[in-house]
Design an enzyme around this catalytic site. Sequence first.
Site, PDB file in Angstrom:
ATOM      1  N   GLY A 167      32.058 -13.144 -25.090  1.00 52.57           N
ATOM      2  CA  GLY A 167      32.557 -12.524 -23.867  1.00 52.57           C
ATOM      3  C   GLY A 167      32.605 -11.020 -24.023  1.00 52.57           C
ATOM      4  N   HIS A 206      25.623 -15.030 -33.042  1.00 56.18           N
ATOM      5  CA  HIS A 206      25.290 -16.005 -31.991  1.00 56.18           C
ATOM      6  C   HIS A 206      24.284 -17.026 -32.519  1.00 56.18           C
ATOM      7  CE1 HIS A 206      27.344 -14.187 -28.529  1.00 56.18           C
ATOM      8  NE2 HIS A 206      27.114 -13.029 -29.144  1.00 56.18           N
ATOM      9  N   ASP A 240      13.943 -32.232  -8.823  1.00 56.95           N
ATOM     10  CA  ASP A 240      15.353 -32.610  -8.827  1.00 56.95           C
ATOM     11  C   ASP A 240      15.680 -33.613  -7.725  1.00 56.95           C
ATOM     12  OD1 ASP A 240      15.522 -30.723 -10.855  1.00 56.95           O
ATOM     13  OD2 ASP A 240      16.153 -29.138  -9.492  1.00 56.95           O
ATOM     14  N   CYS A 292      31.470 -15.319 -31.676  1.00 61.38           N
ATOM     15  CA  CYS A 292      31.590 -13.923 -31.264  1.00 61.38           C
ATOM     16  C   CYS A 292      32.990 -13.646 -30.719  1.00 61.38           C
ATOM     17  CB  CYS A 292      30.490 -13.558 -30.268  1.00 61.38           C
ATOM     18  SG  CYS A 292      30.285 -11.764 -30.045  1.00 61.38           S
ATOM     19  N   TYR A 293      33.141 -13.435 -29.411  1.00 61.02           N
ATOM     20  CA  TYR A 293      34.474 -13.212 -28.852  1.00 61.02           C
ATOM     21  C   TYR A 293      35.388 -14.397 -29.172  1.00 61.02           C
ATOM     22  CZ  TYR A 293      38.178 -12.315 -25.400  1.00 61.02           C
ATOM     23  OH  TYR A 293      39.390 -12.098 -24.786  1.00 61.02           O
ATOM     24  N   GLU A 346      23.436 -19.735 -31.106  1.00 60.92           N
ATOM     25  CA  GLU A 346      22.805 -20.458 -30.001  1.00 60.92           C
ATOM     26  C   GLU A 346      21.466 -19.867 -29.583  1.00 60.92           C
ATOM     27  OE1 GLU A 346      25.838 -17.659 -27.962  1.00 60.92           O
ATOM     28  OE2 GLU A 346      25.519 -18.638 -29.892  1.00 60.92           O
TER      29      GLU A 346
END
Length: 517
Positions: A58, A173, A231, A85-86, A175
Amino acid sequence: MQVSEQEKIIVLDFGGQYKQLIARRVRENHVFCEILPYTTSIEKIREMAPKGIILTGGPDSVYAPDALTCSAELFSLGIPVLGICYGAQLMAYLLGGTVSHAPASEYGHTEVIVDDGASPLIGNWEKQTSAWMSHTDYIEKVPEGFHITAHTEVCPAAGMEDVSRNLYAVQFHPEVVHTPEGAKLFHNFVFDICGCAGTWKMDSFVESTVKALRREIGSGKVLCALSGGVDSSVCAVLLSKAVGKQLTCVFVDHGLLRKNEGDEVAAVFGPDGPYELNFVRVNAQEYFYRKLAGVTDPEQKRKIIGSEFINVFEKEAKKIGRVDFLAQGTIYPDVVESGIGKGAVIKSHHNVGGLPEHVDFKEIVEPLRMLFKDEVRRVGLELGIPAKLVYRQPFPGPGLGIRIVGEVTAEKVRIVQEADYIYREELQKAGVDTGSGQFFAALSNMRSVGVMGDSRTYDYAVVLRGVITSDFMTAEAAKIPWNVLQTCMNRIINEVRGVNRVLYDLTSKPPGTIEFE
């Protein structure tokens, strides 16, 4: 198994730009993952009984008076927690550590040294590796009970953990693809730390969702918003499998579709198609053009198209009698981009947010709401939908309305339809792989001087867009051969009346979006 019955990991969002990637990494391990706002109560979390909790990054400083935060009780629930992180800084701050402005910020590729080869989270990483950093604050002192598991040249606590309390944190990070060992971290957290079994698979999803739809719908009638895209098509076939002729699919041709697409959709889902359902086609082109006349703001165009879709469906519902449910092909990126909690709205989606009060349906049915695009495609294949339809180029709900910059008119629609058809035709002829991305033509609002023959022209510029993506949350511009682009340019300018210039868009996502508006 239904989603509610699945083992799950929850992601608490503190405004992190990579929150959707965290969910993707968890799901790649066949474990269901849901993103929730940071304001989610402890009681709600207990009720959901997650196998693990992940705190996102964040933009805030955890020590600032207005920083996004959560209750420290989160760390004493007995549920494994991973802070990123945050999220790592918040864990340290709430548990008595010290978080300060870093003497040196770290951004981008950073060399990380693993200090604890026995760490359940990163112990099987290479001793020295690269990771993606993005921070100006750092953990200066870890809380009591924690020990440091990794560091960088300027970040003394790039990783920390308290195994006795199942609390883990990393400053980098994992991810993003720029952290090559990141997949190992999520595998370790999901299986070794959280004890998940990895049962989130598409075959079980189809079976459980069909059963859940039958229970929820009962003998009710369903009206499905069918666009013919991936979709809504998968949504329609799921419902057809669940309730058959109780389903009526209304296909609204709003005049903003690709060339010939209306007839193609009717051929697949109409009375001669293979699916057990009722199909209604509504030709509403002129109606939508009138509603959009003079409108240039993209958000306003989206809202008009979305609200008028609902109005058209309401009218059709009255024609066919009582309808209890409205089905939509909403998918998870739609939900994430429309804002979770206090997260930023990247763009609104006309199929997110519920029904207006005046609409006469019992409720919305959104069987794909928690799936990413690649997961939707796997569901489609599991249902036996032809691969050609499953891997069809995605198309936004507002259609060409957001591929035409500025006011939408019938003439502009004609231009972009023809240019788009030529573009996709030439890509197919050249054997360009479009299966892992999105390729389309858009119409800019720019007009410029050109010369055709001996005459001066003052016409529009068409923009060609091609992106490669796996999840539609991040994307890179496709490297289309130059000769193919030249062929597209020549054909569009020569064959499409009103165009004298063709551009190619190189923008990635982020900072751009895949669509134009």
